[in-house]
Design an enzyme around this catalytic site. Structure first.
Site, PDB file in Angstrom:
ATOM      1  N   ILE A 261     -16.945  -0.771   9.460  1.00 21.55           N
ATOM      2  CA  ILE A 261     -16.214  -1.222   8.307  1.00 21.55           C
ATOM      3  C   ILE A 261     -14.737  -1.385   8.624  1.00 21.55           C
ATOM      4  CG2 ILE A 261     -15.603  -0.081   5.919  1.00 21.55           C
ATOM      5  CD1 ILE A 261     -18.617  -0.451   6.326  1.00 21.55           C
TER       6      ILE A 261
ATOM      7  N   ARG B 249      -5.799  -4.222   5.570  1.00 20.22           N
ATOM      8  CA  ARG B 249      -6.680  -3.920   4.385  1.00 20.22           C
ATOM      9  C   ARG B 249      -6.638  -5.251   3.338  1.00 20.22           C
ATOM     10  NH1 ARG B 249      -7.455   2.077   4.242  1.00 20.22           N
ATOM     11  NH2 ARG B 249      -8.788   1.827   2.643  1.00 20.22           N
ATOM     12  N   PRO B 250      -7.272  -6.174   3.465  1.00 20.02           N
ATOM     13  CA  PRO B 250      -6.862  -7.482   2.560  1.00 20.02           C
ATOM     14  C   PRO B 250      -7.436  -6.816   1.251  1.00 20.02           C
ATOM     15  CG  PRO B 250      -8.827  -7.789   4.224  1.00 20.02           C
ATOM     16  CD  PRO B 250      -8.142  -6.597   4.466  1.00 20.02           C
ATOM     17  N   ILE B 251      -6.889  -7.653   0.201  1.00 23.15           N
ATOM     18  CA  ILE B 251      -7.373  -7.525  -1.196  1.00 23.15           C
ATOM     19  C   ILE B 251      -7.869  -8.878  -1.662  1.00 23.15           C
ATOM     20  CG2 ILE B 251      -6.334  -5.372  -1.739  1.00 23.15           C
ATOM     21  CD1 ILE B 251      -4.059  -7.185  -3.176  1.00 23.15           C
ATOM     22  N   ASP B 252      -8.411  -9.748  -0.691  1.00 24.55           N
ATOM     23  CA  ASP B 252      -8.626 -11.212  -1.225  1.00 24.55           C
ATOM     24  C   ASP B 252      -9.910 -11.131  -2.296  1.00 24.55           C
ATOM     25  OD1 ASP B 252     -11.365 -11.738   1.033  1.00 24.55           O
ATOM     26  OD2 ASP B 252      -9.904 -10.038   1.038  1.00 24.55           O
TER      27      ASP B 252
ATOM     28  N   ASP C 260     -16.140   7.367   6.507  1.00 27.82           N
ATOM     29  CA  ASP C 260     -15.318   8.321   6.359  1.00 27.82           C
ATOM     30  C   ASP C 260     -15.714   9.690   7.151  1.00 27.82           C
ATOM     31  OD1 ASP C 260     -14.285   7.706   2.862  1.00 27.82           O
ATOM     32  OD2 ASP C 260     -13.758   6.660   4.876  1.00 27.82           O
TER      33      ASP C 260
ATOM     34  N   LYS D  53     -11.494  13.000  -3.783  1.00 31.58           N
ATOM     35  CA  LYS D  53     -10.486  12.516  -3.933  1.00 31.58           C
ATOM     36  C   LYS D  53     -10.673  10.933  -4.396  1.00 31.58           C
ATOM     37  CE  LYS D  53      -8.824  10.382   0.179  1.00 31.58           C
ATOM     38  NZ  LYS D  53      -8.709   9.017   0.040  1.00 31.58           N
ATOM     39  N   ASN D  54     -11.732  10.220  -3.576  1.00 30.37           N
ATOM     40  CA  ASN D  54     -11.908   9.002  -4.024  1.00 30.37           C
ATOM     41  C   ASN D  54     -12.625   8.445  -5.263  1.00 30.37           C
ATOM     42  OD1 ASN D  54     -10.820   8.294  -1.518  1.00 30.37           O
ATOM     43  ND2 ASN D  54     -12.765   8.261  -0.239  1.00 30.37           N
TER      44      ASN D  54
ATOM     45  N   CYS E 184      -2.980  -0.274   6.585  1.00 24.63           N
ATOM     46  CA  CYS E 184      -2.737   1.410   6.850  1.00 24.63           C
ATOM     47  C   CYS E 184      -3.237   1.654   8.233  1.00 24.63           C
ATOM     48  CB  CYS E 184      -3.317   1.934   5.742  1.00 24.63           C
ATOM     49  SG  CYS E 184      -5.254   2.384   6.123  1.00 24.63           S
TER      50      CYS E 184
ATOM     51  N   ARG F 223      -2.100   3.709  -0.640  1.00 27.74           N
ATOM     52  CA  ARG F 223      -2.715   2.214  -0.715  1.00 27.74           C
ATOM     53  C   ARG F 223      -3.580   1.980  -1.747  1.00 27.74           C
ATOM     54  NH1 ARG F 223      -6.363  -0.257   0.110  1.00 27.74           N
ATOM     55  NH2 ARG F 223      -6.111  -2.758   0.467  1.00 27.74           N
TER      56      ARG F 223
ATOM     57  N   ARG G 207      -3.543  14.559   2.257  1.00 28.72           N
ATOM     58  CA  ARG G 207      -3.829  13.493   1.197  1.00 28.72           C
ATOM     59  C   ARG G 207      -5.189  13.766   0.738  1.00 28.72           C
ATOM     60  NH1 ARG G 207      -4.465   8.296   3.722  1.00 28.72           N
ATOM     61  NH2 ARG G 207      -5.203   7.820   1.543  1.00 28.72           N
TER      62      ARG G 207
HETATM   63  C1  EPZ Z   1     -12.482   2.908  -0.151  1.00 29.55           C
HETATM   64  O1  EPZ Z   1     -11.515   2.443   0.499  1.00 29.55           O
HETATM   65  C2  EPZ Z   1     -11.948   4.447   0.057  1.00 29.55           C
HETATM   66  N1  EPZ Z   1     -11.015   4.788  -0.396  1.00 29.55           N
HETATM   67  C3  EPZ Z   1     -12.063   4.604   1.787  1.00 29.55           C
HETATM   68  O2  EPZ Z   1     -11.592   6.133   2.152  1.00 29.55           O
HETATM   69  C4  EPZ Z   1     -13.408   4.447   2.291  1.00 29.55           C
HETATM   70  O3  EPZ Z   1     -13.123   4.363   3.709  1.00 29.55           O
HETATM   71  C5  EPZ Z   1     -13.764   2.725   1.986  1.00 29.55           C
HETATM   72  O4  EPZ Z   1     -13.990   2.727   0.473  1.00 29.55           O
HETATM   73  C6  EPZ Z   1     -15.096   2.569   2.302  1.00 29.55           C
HETATM   74  O5  EPZ Z   1     -16.211   3.406   2.239  1.00 29.55           O
HETATM   75  C7  EPZ Z   1     -11.084   5.150  -1.831  1.00 29.55           C
HETATM   76  O6  EPZ Z   1     -11.779   5.198  -2.524  1.00 29.55           O
HETATM   77  C8  EPZ Z   1      -9.568   5.590  -2.320  1.00 29.55           C
HETATM   78  P1  EPZ Z   1     -13.540  -1.294   0.769  1.00 29.55           P
HETATM   79  P2  EPZ Z   1     -11.440   0.711  -0.027  1.00 29.55           P
HETATM   80  O7  EPZ Z   1     -12.837  -1.982  -0.359  1.00 29.55           O
HETATM   81  O8  EPZ Z   1     -11.718   0.678  -1.390  1.00 29.55           O
HETATM   82  C9  EPZ Z   1     -12.723  -4.988   3.410  1.00 29.55           C
HETATM   83  C10 EPZ Z   1     -10.506   7.854   3.128  1.00 29.55           C
HETATM   84  O9  EPZ Z   1     -10.673   8.363   4.248  1.00 29.55           O
HETATM   85  N2  EPZ Z   1     -11.987  -5.681   2.319  1.00 29.55           N
HETATM   86  O10 EPZ Z   1     -14.701  -0.805   0.535  1.00 29.55           O
HETATM   87  O11 EPZ Z   1     -10.109   0.298   0.282  1.00 29.55           O
HETATM   88  C11 EPZ Z   1     -11.502  -3.999   3.916  1.00 29.55           C
HETATM   89  O12 EPZ Z   1     -10.482  -4.486   4.855  1.00 29.55           O
HETATM   90  C12 EPZ Z   1     -10.619   6.364   2.676  1.00 29.55           C
HETATM   91  O13 EPZ Z   1     -10.747   8.677   1.915  1.00 29.55           O
HETATM   92  C13 EPZ Z   1     -11.754  -7.164   2.279  1.00 29.55           C
HETATM   93  O14 EPZ Z   1     -11.772  -7.824   3.392  1.00 29.55           O
HETATM   94  O15 EPZ Z   1     -12.654   0.066   0.974  1.00 29.55           O
HETATM   95  C14 EPZ Z   1     -12.514  -3.203   4.688  1.00 29.55           C
HETATM   96  O16 EPZ Z   1     -12.581  -3.577   6.082  1.00 29.55           O
HETATM   97  C15 EPZ Z   1     -10.172   5.742   3.891  1.00 29.55           C
HETATM   98  N3  EPZ Z   1     -11.490  -7.674   1.257  1.00 29.55           N
HETATM   99  C16 EPZ Z   1     -13.877  -3.245   4.020  1.00 29.55           C
HETATM  100  O17 EPZ Z   1     -13.754  -4.345   3.148  1.00 29.55           O
HETATM  101  C17 EPZ Z   1     -11.125  -7.172   0.056  1.00 29.55           C
HETATM  102  O18 EPZ Z   1     -10.439  -7.690  -0.799  1.00 29.55           O
HETATM  103  C18 EPZ Z   1     -14.368  -1.973   2.972  1.00 29.55           C
HETATM  104  O19 EPZ Z   1     -13.167  -1.935   2.288  1.00 29.55           O
HETATM  105  C19 EPZ Z   1     -11.377  -5.777  -0.060  1.00 29.55           C
HETATM  106  C20 EPZ Z   1     -11.860  -5.037   1.117  1.00 29.55           C
END
Ligand code: EPZ
Length: 417
Positions: free
Chosen positions: A328, A121-124, A306, A22-23, A116, A92, A398
């Site tokens: 995480i 889940r910030p995107i900063d 995960d 999926k990811n 979620c 998301r 999902r």
């Molecule tokens: C991906 O999410 C995966 N989703 C998640 O899998 C997985 O848990 C995660 O990576 C970590 O391995 C997909 O690939 C679709 P991140 P993503 O950006 O990209 C913080 C599942 O169960 N952060 O690495 O959203 C964030 O809040 C899902 O399949 C910021 O603060 O993860 C989190 O605490 C759940 N600012 C951490 O970083 C940002 O701009 C990791 O997030 C971006 C992220």
């Protein structure tokens, strides 16, 4: 509302083919729009998230057709640069369309992805990185309105945390940008490498993927390609967990054992024997499970967040005390409350969970709280005494392809009602 009804006291055994990831499928589907000619993704899992991504592609003007486990995307005529709110809210991780739409059209408008089940889940990092590449981003009324006054330009970007999503969005924007981009402290997940390999097959110039610095030289245009989505390492870990918690044995086909290098030792520490082969893994879990001192979730190549819920379910039946530290996500222990309803002994203190193994779990009425938490409840139910009913299974759909069919092939008795 559909539910899964699961008979307990099951012993998992046999062999199972692991679905596509999926990811990886989600960012790959987004990446198809960077090519002026279409692409074909093979081994593309049948998941509600994948259908959601295809709906976004269709809304943007692509033709998206599924044939068996392949998805054919014709990207010749993109007619839209915005993604409607209702499509963004469905999933998301639609945020990865941002980099791809900007790269192809130079303009993008989409709603801010909210938090979620796993917490905020910030995107900063996505936003600050794209700004460094010359993108003007206006946040208004819950929408991100992104435009490129001049051109998308390469940049040297240092991430404060190796975010998977931010790394993917930068890669998607940088492949057609003018000049070189460097992503420092980049995510190193296998899904990042899959995305880079797909883009390179379409004519991109990416190197360093899998390491903590990724180098991208922008090109004028990309074509399309035929590509096979990597196997899902998290689904594979879920099957291994099912064998472990039921003291069974299982052969997993079409998997890359190296993608599970941080997971396999934990199963061995629990007392399982794991035999990796070229594209298969055999796990024998006939001995009673033992507790594991401490597991800390970390970015790849550390232990994946995960798989945290999956392992927690197993440790509920292990002899002794185990500790899990979730580094995480802020709120990723919701499944613990549901496991307690089944007789588990779990104490949670902020990001630390202490699990005291119990001899038995009992069937109960429980609710899936998120995707991986839902899968953990399926595992607990397989090993419990009596019947379990799981609701809110939309979360599970999902990420797991027809989960009842897959598990019933390896000895489970699950009905979707
Ligand atoms: C991906 O999410 C995966 N989703 C998640 O899998 C997985 O848990 C995660 O990576 C970590 O391995 C997909 O690939 C679709 P991140 P993503 O950006 O990209 C913080 C599942 O169960 N952060 O690495 O959203 C964030 O809040 C899902 O399949 C910021 O603060 O993860 C989190 O605490 C759940 N600012 C951490 O970083 C940002 O701009 C990791 O997030 C971006 C992220």
């Amino acid at each position: 509302m559909q539910r899964l009804v699961i008979e307990g006291d099951t012993k998992i055994s046999g062999e199972i083919k692991v679905q596509g990831a999926k990811n990886s499928a989600l960012p790959l589907l987004a990446a198809t729009i960077l090519g002026k000619t279409g692409s074909v993704l093979h081994n593309c899992p049948m998941l509600s998230d994948v259908f959601a991504a295809c709906r976004i592609l269709s809304y943007l003007g692509c033709k998206c057709v599924r044939e068996g486990d392949s998805v054919i995307v014709d990207t010749a005529n993109l007619t839209h640069f915005e993604v409607p709110d209702e499509l963004m809210r469905e999933m998301r991780s639609s945020i990865v369309f941002l980099g791809a739409i900007l790269g192809r059209l130079g303009r993008c408008r989409l709603s801010f992805p909210g938090g979620c089940e796993l917490g905020p889940r910030p995107i900063d990092m996505h936003i600050s990185s794209l700004k460094q590449m010359g993108v003007i981003i206006k946040e208004e009324h819950g929408f991100l309105d992104c435009s490129i006054p001049k051109e998308l330009k390469g940049a040297a970007i240092s991430l404060s945390f190796p975010s998977v999503g931010a790394t993917e969005n930068i890669m998607l924007a940088a492949v057609l940008a003018n000049g070189d981009t460097e992503i420092r402290n980049a995510a190193r997940e296998p899904e990042i490498m899959d995305l880079a390999d797909f883009l390179n097959a379409c004519g991109a110039k990416i190197s360093g993927q899998g390491g903590s610095t990724i180098y991208i030289t922008g090109v004028k245009e990309l074509g399309g390609c035929e590509y096979s989505v990597m196997p899902d390492r998290i689904v594979a870990a879920t099957y291994m967990g099912a064998a472990a918690i039921t003291n069974g044995e299982l052969s997993l086909q079409q998997i890359r054992p190296r993608d599970l290098d941080a997971v396999t030792p934990i199963f061995e520490e629990m007392g399982c024997s794991v035999y990796p082969y070229a594209d298969r893994i055999f796990i024998n879990a006939k001995r009673p499970l033992k507790a594991v001192k401490t597991i800390r979730t970390m970015p790849y190549p550390g232990f994946p967040t995960d798989v945290q819920a999956i392992i927690m379910a197993c440790l509920c039946k292990a002899r002794g005390t185990s500790v899990i530290v979730e580094n995480i996500f802020e709120n990723r222990f919701k499944h613990a409350g549901e496991l307690r309803r089944m007789g588990a002994d779990i104490k949670i203190e902020s990001k630390v969970a202490v699990i005291e193994g119990v001899p038995k779990l009992y069937g109960a009425q429980v609710q899936a709280t998120d995707l991986r938490g839902g899968a953990a409840l399926v595992l607990a139910a397989l090993s419990a005494e009596g019947v379990t009913s799981i609701s809110e299974i939309k979360h599970i759909d999902r990420g797991y392809e027809f989960i009842e069919n897959s598990f019933n092939k390896i000895g489970a008795k699950i009905k979707r009602v």
